[in-house]
Scaffold this active site. Structure first.
Site, PDB file in Angstrom:
ATOM      1  N   CYS A  95       0.829  -1.208   0.000  1.00  0.00           N
ATOM      2  CA  CYS A  95       0.000   0.000   0.000  1.00  0.00           C
ATOM      3  C   CYS A  95       0.862   1.256   0.000  1.00  0.00           C
ATOM      4  O   CYS A  95       0.465   2.293  -0.531  1.00  0.00           O
ATOM      5  CB  CYS A  95      -0.950  -0.003   1.195  1.00  0.00           C
ATOM      6  SG  CYS A  95      -0.120  -0.097   2.810  1.00  0.00           S
ATOM      7  N   HIS A 138      -1.505   1.328   7.464  1.00  0.00           N
ATOM      8  CA  HIS A 138      -1.983   1.301   6.076  1.00  0.00           C
ATOM      9  C   HIS A 138      -1.847   2.687   5.457  1.00  0.00           C
ATOM     10  O   HIS A 138      -2.161   3.701   6.084  1.00  0.00           O
ATOM     11  CB  HIS A 138      -3.446   0.859   6.059  1.00  0.00           C
ATOM     12  CG  HIS A 138      -4.013   0.696   4.682  1.00  0.00           C
ATOM     13  ND1 HIS A 138      -3.494  -0.187   3.751  1.00  0.00           N
ATOM     14  CD2 HIS A 138      -5.057   1.323   4.058  1.00  0.00           C
ATOM     15  CE1 HIS A 138      -4.195  -0.108   2.628  1.00  0.00           C
ATOM     16  NE2 HIS A 138      -5.136   0.804   2.790  1.00  0.00           N
TER      17      HIS A 138
END
Length: 505
Positions: free
Chosen positions: A114, A443
Site C-alpha cells: 500500500c 496502512h
C-alpha cells in the site's frame, strides 16, 4: 527464431510459455513469476544446468523451441485475480466508456505494498511527468517500468497489478524486498522512503527544452544546449544555507547551496501548523568546531529556499526511532496543513523580491473574482439559458485578459527557468496518509484532487471551480470520491489516516 514455445518446470508442475529472445531474461522471469508465484528476486532459472542471470544474454544459451527451463524457489501466495474479467476501453460501449473515464483505476495490493500504491497515485497527479514518460525510450529500468505502468492503468477500467514495476523497484532497492519479522510475506515499508527512491530513480528522465519558437520540445531536437533532468526542473528546489557562530559574532558567516527534493515539517509539542514545523526544520542550532576559537562552538544555521519548483513536496516527520521498543513510533499530534500555501516566507530575500509583483496582482484578481462570483450567483437565468451563457463567456474573456496581465509581471529569469514556480503560491493537489501507530505496520492511502487527474473540459467557470472540492481516495484497488471536508480531517490527532506526504502545485 525470435519467439519460441518453451516449457517451464517448477517442482512437479510444468507450464508452457513463449520465450522472446529480443527481451532480457528479467522479462522472461516476470512471466515465470506470473504462473509459478515465485518472486523474481527469489527465483533461480536454469537451462541445461547453467543459471540464467538477469544480465545474461540469450546468445550464451542458444535456446531452442520445446526446451525445458528449471525453476528453483519457493512460491508465495499468488495475488488474487479480479472478481470479474478485465475490460479494456476499446471493448466498451459509449455509456461504459463515459463511466470508466470519470473514475481512475486503483492498484492491486501485491502484499503489504500500500505504501507504493499510494505513492504512485500521488505521482500520477503530475501531468508534466506523464508527458515526459510518454517520450521516454530508454532501456528497461524503473523509469520505463513507471511509463508502462501508467500506460497500462490508462487502458483499463479495472484495478491494475503493478507487478512489473514492483519487481524492478525491489531489484534496484532491495530494502523493499525485506521479509516481515514473522517470515510470512513482505514487510510494510515507509511511503516517504519509497517516494524518494522512485523520484531519485527518475534522474535519467530527460527534461523539457524550449524550441526556438517558444514551444515545448520534449526531444530537444531544436536545441543543442544542455537541459536539466525532469526532476531537477519540476520537483527539485535549491536551498541557501547560512551559518553564523553564536559565540563569536565577528566570525565571517559561511554560505552553502544544496538541492532539495522536499521540505521537512518537524513536529514537536509546540507544532500546530505546517508552516511553523517547516520553519523549525530550516532554523537550527549546530555544535561544531570553530576555526576562530579552536574549539567546539554553537552555530545558528538558517536555511532559505532560493528556487521553488512547480511541484513542492512536504514531508510530515511523524516517525522517530524509539530505543525502548526498537521500532519507529508515530507522532500523533494534530498539525493543520493549508489547501493554499504561500511559500514566500521560506524564500530568500532575493527570490521573495522577484515573486512580489505577480503575487500582489494575483491577490487583487482573487478579490475581483470573488465579487464577480457573488454577482453571478444573484443573476437569474433566462428560460433559454442565454443569460448564464453570456456571463460564462464574459468571465472566460476576463480571465484570459488576467492571464496575459500576470504573464507580463512574471520575473524574466523565472520565465526561462523551466519547471520553476513563477508565483510562490501553491495549491494542494495530492497527499499520502498513514493509518496506524508505527511505520512498520498500518496502512497507506493516496488522495488526489479530481481536477488533477481529470481536467475539466466544459461547463461554466463556477462548475469547474466546484470540481476542485472533489477528491479521489485511492485505497489500493478501491477508488472512491470524497469532498474537501474529508481532506481537512486528515491532520492527525489519533491513529486514523494522517497526512504524511503532501504535494503542492
Amino acid at each position: 527464431m525470435v519467439s519460441m514455445p518453451v516449457t517451464v518446470k517448477h517442482g512437479p508442475t510444468s507450464h508452457t510459455l513463449t520465450l522472446d529472445t529480443t527481451q532480457p531474461p528479467l522479462t522472461f522471469k516476470g512471466l515465470i513469476s506470473d504462473v509459478t508465484g515465485v518472486p523474481v528476486d527469489r527465483m533461480k532459472v536454469m537451462l541445461r544446468g547453467k543459471i540464467v542471470k538477469d544480465e545474461s544474454k540469450w546468445d550464451e544459451f542458444k535456446p531452442k523451441a520445446g526446451q525445458t527451463f528449471m525453476v528453483l524457489g519457493s512460491a508465495t501466495e499468488l495475488p488474487k485475480g479480479p472478481t470479474k474479467p478485465v475490460v479494456f476501453l476499446e471493448d466498451m460501449n459509449d455509456t461504459e466508456l463515459a463511466d470508466a473515464l470519470r473514475m481512475p483505476v486503483g492498484l492491486i495490493n501485491m502484499g503489504n505494498t500500500c505504501y507504493m500504491n499510494a505513492t504512485l497515485q500521488m505521482l500520477r497527479s503530475v501531468p508534466e511527468l506523464q508527458v515526459a514518460l510518454d517520450h521516454y525510450s530508454g532501456a528497461m529500468n524503473v523509469t520505463s517500468a513507471l511509463r508502462d505502468l501508467y500506460k497500462g492503468m490508462s487502458k483499463t477500467a479495472d484495478a491494475f497489478p503493478p507487478l512489473a514495476f514492483l519487481t524492478l523497484l525491489r531489484q534496484v532497492n532491495p530494502q523493499f524486498a525485506e521479509q516481515s519479522r514473522g517470515g510470512h510475506g513482505y514487510a510494510q515499508q515507509d511511503a516517504d522512503e519509497c517516494w524518494q527512491q522512485i523520484v531519485t530513480s527518475l534522474n535519467n528522465l530527460p527534461g523539457i527544452k524550449l524550441a526556438a519558437n517558444g514551444d515545448v520540445d520534449m526531444d530537444g531536437a531544436s536545441s543543442s544546449a544542455p537541459t536539466a533532468h525532469f526532476v531537477e526542473q519540476f520537483m527539485m528546489g535549491e536551498m541557501c544555507k547560512t551559518m553564523t557562530c553564536d559565540d563569536v559574532p565577528e566570525e565571517p558567516p559561511t554560505h552553502t547551496m544544496e538541492r532539495i527534493l522536499k521540505l521537512d515539517c518537524n513536529i514537536s509539542i509546540n507544532t500546530n501548523f505546517m508552516m511553523s514545523g517547516i520553519l523549525d526544520s530550516l532554523d537550527q542550532k549546530i555544535t561544531k568546531n570553530s576555526p576562530t576559537l579552536g574549539r567546539e562552538a554553537v552555530y545558528t544555521e538558517k536555511s532559505r529556499v532560493s528556487r521553488l519548483p512547480e511541484y513542492l513536496t512536504v514531508h510530515m516527520v511523524r516517525f522517530y526511532w524509539r530505543r525502548d521498543i526498537s521500532k519507529k513510533a508515530k507522532i500523533m499530534r494534530k498539525v493543520k496543513f493549508p489547501f493554499d500555501f504561500d511559500a514566500t516566507e521560506l524564500a530568500t530575500p532575493e527570490l521573495a523580491k522577484r515573486l512580489n509583483p505577480v503575487q500582489g496582482r494575483i491577490r487583487e484578481i482573487e478579490k475581483e473574482r470573488d465579487e464577480r462570483r457573488k454577482v453571478r450567483r444573484k443573476t437569474k437565468d433566462s428560460a433559454d439559458g442565454s443569460v448564464k451563457k453570456e456571463e460564462t463567456e464574459k468571465e472566460h474573456e476576463l480571465r484570459k485578459t488576467e492571464k496575459e496581465e500576470l504573464e507580463k509581471l512574471v520575473d524574466a529569469d523565472l520565465k526561462t527557468d523551466i519547471g520553476a514556480s513563477l508565483t510562490g503560491l501553491y495549491e494542494l493537489v495530492a497527499l499520502v496518509t498513514h493509518k496506524g501507530a508505527s511505520a512498520d505496520s498500518g496502512h497507506y492511502i493516496g488522495w488526489v484532487r479530481k481536477d488533477a487527474v481529470n481536467k475539466p473540459t466544459g461547463g461554466s467557470v463556477d462548475d469547474q471551480e466546484t470540481e476542485r472540492d472533489v477528491w479521489y481516495k485511492f485505497d489500493d484497488d478501491k477508488v472512491s470520491t470524497v469532498d474537501k471536508d474529508k481532506i481537512t480531517q486528515l491532520d492527525g490527532g489519533g491513529e486514523d489516516s494522517t497526512a504524511y506526504i503532501l504535494l503542492y502545485k
